[in-house]
Write a protein that holds these residues in place. Structure first.
Motif, PDB file in Angstrom:
ATOM      1  N   LEU A 177      28.560  36.287  23.867  1.00 47.53           N
ATOM      2  CA  LEU A 177      28.985  36.742  25.194  1.00 47.53           C
ATOM      3  C   LEU A 177      29.885  35.702  25.845  1.00 47.53           C
ATOM      4  O   LEU A 177      30.948  36.011  26.389  1.00 47.53           O
ATOM      5  N   VAL A 178      29.454  34.440  25.783  1.00 47.74           N
ATOM      6  CA  VAL A 178      30.226  33.349  26.392  1.00 47.74           C
ATOM      7  C   VAL A 178      31.586  33.235  25.707  1.00 47.74           C
ATOM      8  O   VAL A 178      32.632  33.158  26.363  1.00 47.74           O
ATOM      9  N   SER A 179      31.550  33.243  24.393  1.00 48.46           N
ATOM     10  CA  SER A 179      32.786  33.077  23.629  1.00 48.46           C
ATOM     11  C   SER A 179      33.760  34.213  23.921  1.00 48.46           C
ATOM     12  O   SER A 179      34.943  33.989  24.203  1.00 48.46           O
ATOM     13  N   ARG A 180      33.248  35.423  23.920  1.00 48.13           N
ATOM     14  CA  ARG A 180      34.105  36.601  24.119  1.00 48.13           C
ATOM     15  C   ARG A 180      34.790  36.538  25.481  1.00 48.13           C
ATOM     16  O   ARG A 180      36.004  36.744  25.600  1.00 48.13           O
ATOM     17  N   ASN A 181      34.026  36.282  26.519  1.00 50.83           N
ATOM     18  CA  ASN A 181      34.594  36.290  27.868  1.00 50.83           C
ATOM     19  C   ASN A 181      35.520  35.116  28.121  1.00 50.83           C
ATOM     20  O   ASN A 181      36.601  35.281  28.687  1.00 50.83           O
ATOM     21  N   LEU A 182      35.108  33.925  27.706  1.00 50.41           N
ATOM     22  CA  LEU A 182      35.952  32.753  27.971  1.00 50.41           C
ATOM     23  C   LEU A 182      37.262  32.840  27.185  1.00 50.41           C
ATOM     24  O   LEU A 182      38.340  32.541  27.710  1.00 50.41           O
ATOM     25  N   LEU A 183      37.167  33.248  25.933  1.00 52.77           N
ATOM     26  CA  LEU A 183      38.376  33.294  25.108  1.00 52.77           C
ATOM     27  C   LEU A 183      39.314  34.405  25.573  1.00 52.77           C
ATOM     28  O   LEU A 183      40.538  34.212  25.607  1.00 52.77           O
ATOM     29  N   SER A 184      38.761  35.548  25.964  1.00 49.78           N
ATOM     30  CA  SER A 184      39.647  36.636  26.420  1.00 49.78           C
ATOM     31  C   SER A 184      40.349  36.231  27.706  1.00 49.78           C
ATOM     32  O   SER A 184      41.537  36.503  27.894  1.00 49.78           O
ATOM     33  N   ASN A 185      39.623  35.549  28.603  1.00 49.78           N
ATOM     34  CA  ASN A 185      40.258  35.049  29.830  1.00 49.78           C
ATOM     35  C   ASN A 185      41.371  34.080  29.502  1.00 49.78           C
ATOM     36  O   ASN A 185      42.467  34.135  30.069  1.00 49.78           O
ATOM     37  N   ALA A 186      41.073  33.157  28.581  1.00 48.49           N
ATOM     38  CA  ALA A 186      42.061  32.136  28.228  1.00 48.49           C
ATOM     39  C   ALA A 186      43.292  32.776  27.608  1.00 48.49           C
ATOM     40  O   ALA A 186      44.430  32.463  27.960  1.00 48.49           O
ATOM     41  N   LEU A 187      43.082  33.717  26.696  1.00 50.83           N
ATOM     42  CA  LEU A 187      44.210  34.339  26.001  1.00 50.83           C
ATOM     43  C   LEU A 187      45.054  35.173  26.958  1.00 50.83           C
ATOM     44  O   LEU A 187      46.286  35.181  26.873  1.00 50.83           O
ATOM     45  N   LEU A 232      28.826  36.847  34.276  1.00 48.59           N
ATOM     46  CA  LEU A 232      27.892  36.954  33.150  1.00 48.59           C
ATOM     47  C   LEU A 232      27.792  35.637  32.393  1.00 48.59           C
ATOM     48  O   LEU A 232      26.700  35.204  32.016  1.00 48.59           O
ATOM     49  N   VAL A 233      28.921  35.009  32.165  1.00 49.62           N
ATOM     50  CA  VAL A 233      28.940  33.748  31.416  1.00 49.62           C
ATOM     51  C   VAL A 233      28.107  32.699  32.158  1.00 49.62           C
ATOM     52  O   VAL A 233      27.271  32.010  31.571  1.00 49.62           O
ATOM     53  N   GLU A 234      28.338  32.602  33.459  1.00 48.02           N
ATOM     54  CA  GLU A 234      27.629  31.587  34.243  1.00 48.02           C
ATOM     55  C   GLU A 234      26.130  31.842  34.219  1.00 48.02           C
ATOM     56  O   GLU A 234      25.312  30.933  34.058  1.00 48.02           O
ATOM     57  N   GLN A 235      25.756  33.102  34.394  1.00 44.78           N
ATOM     58  CA  GLN A 235      24.334  33.454  34.412  1.00 44.78           C
ATOM     59  C   GLN A 235      23.689  33.162  33.064  1.00 44.78           C
ATOM     60  O   GLN A 235      22.605  32.592  32.975  1.00 44.78           O
TER      61      GLN A 235
END
Lengths: 477, 224
Positions: free
Chosen positions: A372-382, A444-447
Motif C-alpha cells: 500500500l505504501v509503495s503503491r501510493n508513494l511511487l504513484s505520487n512521485a511518478l 492511508l499511507v500515514e495511517q
C-alpha cells in the motif's frame, strides 16, 4: 449480619469519621467514668476513714474497762461498727455484718484494711478497719484514736492495748452517684455524637463540594460538544487539580479526535456528493428526454460514476480497517518493496530513477502495508515529477536515526501545502476535476505506517520533494 | 433564453447542457473559472449557472468580480457545499439563488425558469394577453384557447418578446439570447422565425401580436 460498605466516597468518609468519633467517645466515656468512679471511691474511703476515727475516739478505757463515750451524742454513730481486741474477740458491735479474714484484705499505704462487703438486707457496702489503742480516761493527752501499725508495737502507757475497729457503710449513695454520672456521660456522649455527626456530615459535604461541582460540570459535557468554557477551573483544590488536569487533557484529546472524525465524515460525504450529483443529473436528464436509441451513452456514464464511487468507498473502507492490518504474520522490508516498485517503473518511465543503499535498520512491516505504501508513494512521485525529472530512493541517517527517503524533483508543490498532504480528500487541485485521485492515498499511507510504528514526514528541499519514513521514537515515562 | 453553465465536472456540464437545451434554452458551457468569467462579460446571458469549486478562478471570486464590474445577470449557484454559512456567503456575494448538489433536474429547471422570469420583471408563470396566453412553465402558447403548435425556437422567440411586451427588441438582441455561441446563426433566421409565428397565430385568428418596428426590431403588442 454483614456490614455493607457504602459505595460513595461521601458514605465511606462519613462511616469512617463517625466510627472513629464513636470509638473516641466510647473510650473517653469509659475513661471519664473510671476517673470519676475512682475519685468517688477515694472520697468514700476518706469519709469512711474519718468515720472510723470518730468512732475510735469514742472508745475510752477506765480502770481496765472499756467505755463507749459519744460525747453526748455529738458525734455521728456509724450504722455498722465492730470493735475487736488483739485476739479477735468482739468487744463492741453495732449492726451485724461479716468481716473477711483481715490477713487477706488489701492494706492501704496508711495501714488500713479496706474491703467490699455485703451488708444485711443485700446492701452493697464497704468496710474500713484499723488498729488503734483506745485512750485511757483522765490522761493528759487527747486521744488520737488510732496509731499506725508500727506504733502499735511501741509501748505507750497512756494508751491501752491495741484493738481493731471496723466501720462499714452502705455504697448505695455512691452507686446512685455513679449511675447518675454514667447516665450523664452516656447522654452527653450521645448528644455529642449527634452534634459531631451533623458537623461531620456538613464538613464532608462541603469538603466534597468541589468534586461534586466538577462532576456535575463533566456530566453536562456530551460527546458532540466537549466545550470547556462551561467548566470552572478556578479555585481547584490541590488534590483535585491534578485529577482535573488529567481529565481535561484526556477530554481535549477526545475532543480533537471527534473534530477529526466529524471533519473526515464531512469530507467523505462532500466527496461523494459530486459523483452523486453527476449520477442524478445524467440519469434525470436522460429520463427527462428519454430516447431509447440514445440511452447507451448516459447508462455508460452512470456506470463510470458508479465505479468511481466504488473505488472511493473501497479506499474509505481501507482507511477504516488500517488498524487491523499491522499485526502478526509475515514481515517484509519496506525499502525492498519500494525498490522493487521503482525498478519496475524504471522500464516505462522517462524519468531518471536512482536507488541508493538501503538503511542499516530494518523497516519491517506486513506485506499488505508495504505494498500500500509503495503503491501510493511511487504513484505520487511518478505523477508529480516534472518532465525530465528525477526520483531517488535512499537512506539518510540523522542524529543516529535511520530513515528511508523517497525524493522527486522538480515539483510544483508549495511549502504551505505540505501540512495538508495527508489530510483526507485534500488535493492540490481544489476543483477536483481529476477523476483519478480521491485525495486519500497519503492519508492511508500515514495511517498504515503509524500503525506499524513508523512516522511519515514531508519536506521540500529546494525544488525536491521528500517523503521520509522513520521509526517512531519510544516515549519513556 | 440564453444560459451560461460554468461547471468543472464534464459529465454534469454536458448533462445539464443537454437537458436545458431540450427545454428550449440556448446553452453555453465552460469548465474553467477564468474562461467563464470572460464569457459572462462578453455576452448577454439571461442566467448563469455557477459551480463554486472551479479551476482557474473559484466560483465566489468569479461572482464577486462580475458584480463589481456591474454585471446584473442573474446567477444561480450550484454547489456541493451545503452548510448554512456557505449558502449565506454565496447569496451575500451576489448570487440570486443557491442549489445544493445533488439536485433534482426538475427543481433546477423550475429555478431557472423563475430566475429568467424575474430577469424580465415577471412574477407570474403565465403571461396573459388578449387572445394569447403564454404558459412559461409548460412552455406552450394558447391562442383563443387553442394550443399553438410551435417549435422550441419559435416558442423561445415568442416568449422572449412576450416577457418584454411593449418594448421593441432588436434582431441582435434576439439572436444573442436565443442562440448559443456554438451555433451558427443565419442572417435572416429571426425574420423567418417571426414570419412562422405570425402564420401560426393567424391560422387561429390571432393577428397583430408581433409588430415590426422598422430600424429597431420586433415588439410584442399586449393590446388588441
Amino acid at each position: 449480619m454483614k456490614l455493607k460498605i457504602p459505595q460513595s466516597l461521601r458514605g465511606r468518609l462519613l462511616l469512617l469519621l463517625l466510627s472513629s468519633t464513636l470509638l473516641t467517645l466510647i473510650l473517653s466515656g469509659f475513661l471519664m467514668f473510671w476517673v470519676v468512679s475512682s475519685g468517688v471511691q477515694k472520697q468514700f474511703d476518706e469519709l469512711l476513714l474519718e468515720e472510723v476515727h470518730e468512732a475510735a475516739v469514742q472508745f475510752v478505757l477506765e480502770d481496765g474497762e472499756l467505755f463507749y463515750d459519744n460525747e453526748d451524742g455529738q458525734l455521728e454513730e456509724p450504722d455498722w461498727l465492730l470493735l475487736q481486741d488483739a485476739e479477735g474477740q468482739i468487744l463492741f458491735s453495732r449492726g451485724e455484718f461479716q468481716t473477711p479474714p483481715f490477713e487477706r484484705l488489701p492494706r492501704t499505704e496508711d495501714g488500713h484494711y479496706v474491703a467490699d462487703v455485703e451488708l444485711p438486707g443485700d446492701i452493697d457496702g464497704r468496710l474500713l478497719s484499723l488498729r488503734f489503742r483506745p485512750r485511757i480516761k483522765n490522761t493528759a493527752e487527747a486521744a488520737v484514736g488510732f496509731l499506725s501499725a508500727d506504733a502499735l508495737h511501741v509501748a505507750v502507757p497512756q494508751y491501752g492495748e491495741p484493738m481493731l475497729i471496723t466501720v462499714a457503710a452502705s455504697l448505695a449513695q455512691v452507686q446512685d452517684t455513679l449511675a447518675i454520672v454514667l447516665f450523664t456521660i452516656f447522654s452527653g456522649g450521645l448528644g455529642l455524637l449527634v452534634v459531631i455527626g451533623f458537623v461531620t456530615w456538613m464538613g464532608v459535604r462541603i469538603g466534597l463540594l468541589p468534586l461534586q461541582q466538577y462532576s456535575q460540570q463533566l456530566r453536562r459535557l456530551h460527546a458532540g460538544n466537549l466545550e470547556w468554557e462551561d467548566v470552572d477551573s478556578s479555585d481547584a483544590i490541590e488534590e483535585l487539580r491534578l485529577f482535573r488536569q488529567e481529565i481535561e487533557g484526556l477530554l481535549n484529546r477526545l475532543g480533537q479526535s471527534f473534530v477529526r472524525e466529524r471533519r473526515f465524515i464531512d469530507s467523505a460525504a462532500h466527496e461523494l456528493r459530486t459523483p452523486l450529483s453527476e449520477l442524478r443529473a445524467v440519469s434525470e436528464v436522460a429520463l427527462f428526454q428519454f430516447e431509447p436509441e440514445n440511452s447507451r451513452a448516459p447508462l455508460e456514464q452512470c456506470r463510470e460514476i458508479a465505479l468511481e464511487m466504488e473505488e472511493m468507498v473501497g479506499l474509505l473502507l481501507q482507511l477504516s480497517r488500517c488498524e487491523e492490518d499491522h499485526q502478526g504474520g509475515a514481515q517484509e522490508c519496506l525499502f525492498d518493496v519500494l525498490r522493487a516498485g521503482l525498478e519496475h517503473a524504471q522500464a516505462d518511465s522517462k524519468l531518471e530513477i536512482e536507488i541508493q543503499s538501503k538503511p542499516r535498520e530494518p523497516f519491517f512491516t506486513t506485506p499488505k502495508i508495504a505494498r500500500l505504501v509503495s503503491r501510493n508513494l511511487l504513484s505520487n512521485a511518478l505523477e508529480n515529477t516534472g518532465e525530465g525529472g528525477r526520483i531517488t530512493l535512499f537512506r539518510r541517517e540523522q542524529e543516529g536515526v535511520d530513515s528511508i527517503v523517497l525524493s522527486n524533483a522538480p515539483v510544483t508543490l508549495r511549502a504551505e501545502e505540505l501540512p495538508k498532504l495527508s489530510e483526507p480528500f485534500w488535493r492540490s487541485d481544489l476543483s477536483r476535476t481529476s477523476r483519478q485521485h480521491h485525495g486519500l492515498g497519503l492519508t492511508l499511507v500515514e495511517q498504515a505506517l503509524s500503525n506499524s510504528g513508523f512516522e511519515l514526514e514531508f519536506r521540500l528541499e529546494g525544488a525536491s520533494f521528500e517523503v521520509r519514513i522513520r521509526r517512531r521514537p519510544v516515549m519513556l515515562r | 433564453m440564453r444560459l451560461l453553465i460554468i461547471e468543472d465536472s464534464h459529465r454534469l456540464r454536458t448533462s445539464l447542457e443537454k437537458g436545458l437545451s431540450a427545454c428550449g434554452y440556448s446553452v453555453d458551457s465552460v469548465g474553467c473559472g477564468r474562461e467563464g468569467f470572460e464569457m459572462a462579460q462578453a455576452s448577454a446571458y439571461d442566467l448563469i449557472i455557477l459551480d463554486l469549486m472551479l479551476p482557474g478562478m473559484d466560483g465566489l471570486s468569479l461572482l464577486r468580480n462580475l458584480r463589481k464590474r456591474g454585471c446584473q445577470t442573474h446567477i444561480l449557484i450550484l454547489s456541493a457545499k451545503d452548510r448554512v454559512e456557505h449558502r449565506v456567503e454565496g447569496l451575500q456575494a451576489g448570487a440570486d439563488d443557491y442549489l445544493v448538489k445533488p439536485f433534482a433536474f426538475e427543481e433546477l429547471l423550475a429555478r431557472v425558469g423563475a430566475l429568467v422570469r424575474r430577469a424580465h420583471g415577471c412574477k407570474s408563470s403565465q403571461l396573459e394577453f388578449p387572445n394569447v396566453v403564454v404558459d412559461l412553465t409548460r412552455r406552450r402558447v394558447m391562442a383563443k384557447n387553442k394550443r399553438v403548435d410551435l417549435t422550441p425556437r419559435e416558442y423561445s422567440l415568442l416568449e422572449y418578446l412576450a416577457l418584454d411586451a411593449g418594448r421593441p427588441v432588436s434582431r441582435q438582441e434576439l439572436e444573442s439570447h436565443l442562440y448559443s455561441s456554438s451555433e451558427v446563426v443565419a442572417s435572416n433566421v429571426i425574420d423567418s422565425t417571426v414570419a412562422a409565428l405570425r402564420r401560426k397565430l393567424g391560422e387561429l385568428g390571432v393577428f397583430n401580436v408581433i409588430h415590426t418596428r422598422r430600424g429597431i426590431g420586433y415588439e410584442f403588442c399586449s393590446v388588441e
